[in-house]
Enzyme design. Structure first.
Site, PDB file in Angstrom:
ATOM      1  N   ASP A  32       0.820  -1.216   0.000  1.00 57.85           N
ATOM      2  CA  ASP A  32       0.000   0.000   0.000  1.00 57.85           C
ATOM      3  C   ASP A  32       0.857   1.271   0.000  1.00 57.85           C
ATOM      4  OD1 ASP A  32      -2.309   1.408  -0.021  1.00 57.85           O
ATOM      5  OD2 ASP A  32      -2.807   1.097   2.090  1.00 57.85           O
ATOM      6  N   HIS A  49       3.134   3.270  -8.693  1.00 56.79           N
ATOM      7  CA  HIS A  49       3.081   1.817  -8.914  1.00 56.79           C
ATOM      8  C   HIS A  49       4.385   1.329  -9.559  1.00 56.79           C
ATOM      9  CE1 HIS A  49      -0.997   1.846  -7.591  1.00 56.79           C
ATOM     10  NE2 HIS A  49      -1.482   2.478  -8.631  1.00 56.79           N
ATOM     11  N   LEU A 143      11.486 -20.441  -3.360  1.00 57.47           N
ATOM     12  CA  LEU A 143      10.380 -19.576  -2.948  1.00 57.47           C
ATOM     13  C   LEU A 143       9.194 -19.686  -3.916  1.00 57.47           C
ATOM     14  CD1 LEU A 143       9.413 -16.961  -1.274  1.00 57.47           C
ATOM     15  CD2 LEU A 143      10.366 -15.663  -3.183  1.00 57.47           C
TER      16      LEU A 143
HETATM   17  C1  FPP Z   1      -1.858   0.047  -3.360  1.00 57.95           C
HETATM   18  O1  FPP Z   1      -1.409   1.379  -3.336  1.00 57.95           O
HETATM   19  C2  FPP Z   1      -1.234  -0.669  -4.465  1.00 57.95           C
HETATM   20  C3  FPP Z   1      -1.917  -1.338  -5.432  1.00 57.95           C
HETATM   21  C4  FPP Z   1      -3.392  -1.416  -5.467  1.00 57.95           C
HETATM   22  C5  FPP Z   1      -1.219  -1.991  -6.541  1.00 57.95           C
HETATM   23  C6  FPP Z   1       0.060  -2.691  -6.229  1.00 57.95           C
HETATM   24  C7  FPP Z   1       0.740  -3.011  -7.492  1.00 57.95           C
HETATM   25  C8  FPP Z   1       2.048  -2.854  -7.785  1.00 57.95           C
HETATM   26  C9  FPP Z   1       3.041  -2.434  -6.797  1.00 57.95           C
HETATM   27  C10 FPP Z   1       2.581  -3.083  -9.168  1.00 57.95           C
HETATM   28  C11 FPP Z   1       1.954  -4.100 -10.077  1.00 57.95           C
HETATM   29  C12 FPP Z   1       2.122  -5.483  -9.661  1.00 57.95           C
HETATM   30  C13 FPP Z   1       3.029  -6.389 -10.111  1.00 57.95           C
HETATM   31  C14 FPP Z   1       2.994  -7.744  -9.545  1.00 57.95           C
HETATM   32  C15 FPP Z   1       4.071  -6.107 -11.086  1.00 57.95           C
HETATM   33  P1  FPP Z   1      -2.471   2.537  -3.570  1.00 57.95           P
HETATM   34  O2  FPP Z   1      -2.539   2.817  -5.016  1.00 57.95           O
HETATM   35  O3  FPP Z   1      -3.788   2.154  -2.979  1.00 57.95           O
HETATM   36  O4  FPP Z   1      -1.817   3.717  -2.773  1.00 57.95           O
HETATM   37  P2  FPP Z   1      -2.585   4.872  -1.997  1.00 57.95           P
HETATM   38  O5  FPP Z   1      -3.402   4.236  -0.926  1.00 57.95           O
HETATM   39  O6  FPP Z   1      -1.470   5.708  -1.452  1.00 57.95           O
HETATM   40  O7  FPP Z   1      -3.428   5.594  -2.993  1.00 57.95           O
END
Ligand code: FPP
Length: 253
Positions: A32, A49, A143
């Site tokens: 997150d 991201h 893993l």
């Molecule tokens: C949450 O942060 C994050 C996500 C919903 C996406 C996580 C995905 C990645 C890190 C990259 C893609 C995945 C792979 C496996 C390559 P948020 O966007 O909710 O952050 P915020 O709460 O600060 O808005």
């Protein structure tokens, strides 16, 4: 293994020592804070991201190195479809790029690349890359990296109930056979141990529909650090804190 830990979110320095004989078998991470990380830098959310993927690379490597057997990353939830189309597309693109770029190294490090969730709803290209990655790595013995994609704990339980219902209807299962183990075996994580440790950076303290059945006795670790700033030192600190918890599983010691 001794280390200095510099907690940038608290401006705190501590020394920690990991017990290499008590590394959690299964770690789950709710990655997150990417959006807020980007906002703090006046960047589009997709850049958060993108930075988050760099963290994934480092954390997968470190988990593999220290002997974690299962790492489950919450990459896209059943609720994340509500995000703007551009952001959803950017996440799908990052997934494809990640798999294409990393698969050889993951394979050479003996990692199994698996996915959990209803991946049939993902764009075709993502499904193909996930399938190729799994086929290439499924016989590895190191893993297991579970990418949770279009994953939701409630959705997973509904799916399990439907599968079980069909097996009861077909006479494969009797009511008396139904116990915790059996339910676990109808989940995406069947034949994997439940997570020992759930890590959630970014300051939020909730499970957000992640592995809700499997987390019955998981230890939780939270930090204000945003996912793109999370690194192996935070991972070590989370494991160190986990090692200093008293896990009683409802019993007494
Ligand atoms: C949450 O942060 C994050 C996500 C919903 C996406 C996580 C995905 C990645 C890190 C990259 C893609 C995945 C792979 C496996 C390559 P948020 O966007 O909710 O952050 P915020 O709460 O600060 O808005």
């Amino acid at each position: 293994m001794w280390n200095f830990f510099n907690d940038k979110s608290k401006n705190e320095k501590t020394s920690i020592s990991l017990d290499m004989n008590n590394i959690p078998k299964h770690i789950g991470i709710i990655m997150d804070g990417n959006g807020r990380w980007a906002k703090e830098r006046n960047l589009p959310r997709s850049m958060g991201h993108k930075a988050g993927v760099e963290t994934i690379r480092d954390i997968v490597k470190e988990c593999d190195k220290i002997g974690v057997k299962y790492l489950t990353l919450y990459a896209f939830s059943t609720e994340n479809w509500k995000r703007p189309k551009d952001e959803v597309n950017a996440l799908m693109k990052l997934l494809v790029q990640y798999l294409r770029k990393e698969i050889e190294e993951l394979h050479s490090n003996n990692v199994i690349v698996n996915s959990i969730g209803d991946t049939s709803k993902l764009p075709e290209i993502c499904q193909q890359e996930l399938k190729d990655a799994y086929e290439k790595t499924k016989n590895n013995t190191g893993l297991t990296l579970n990418l949770a994609l279009n994953y939701g704990g409630r959705d997973e339980i509904i799916r399990a109930v439907k599968l079980l219902y069909n097996d009861i209807k077909d006479g494969k299962v009797n009511e008396d056979d139904i116990d915790e183990n059996m339910i676990s075996n109808y989940l995406y994580t069947s034949h994997m141990p439940d997570p020992d440790l759930i890590i959630r950076p970014s300051g939020e303290k909730r499970l957000s529909n992640f592995l809700i059945w499997q987390c019955a006795y998981a230890e939780f670790w939270y930090s204000d650090i945003k996912w793109p700033d999370f690194n192996k030192d935070y991972l070590h600190k989370a494991i160190y804190d986990y090692q200093n918890r008293d896990r009683r599983f409802g019993g007494v010691k």
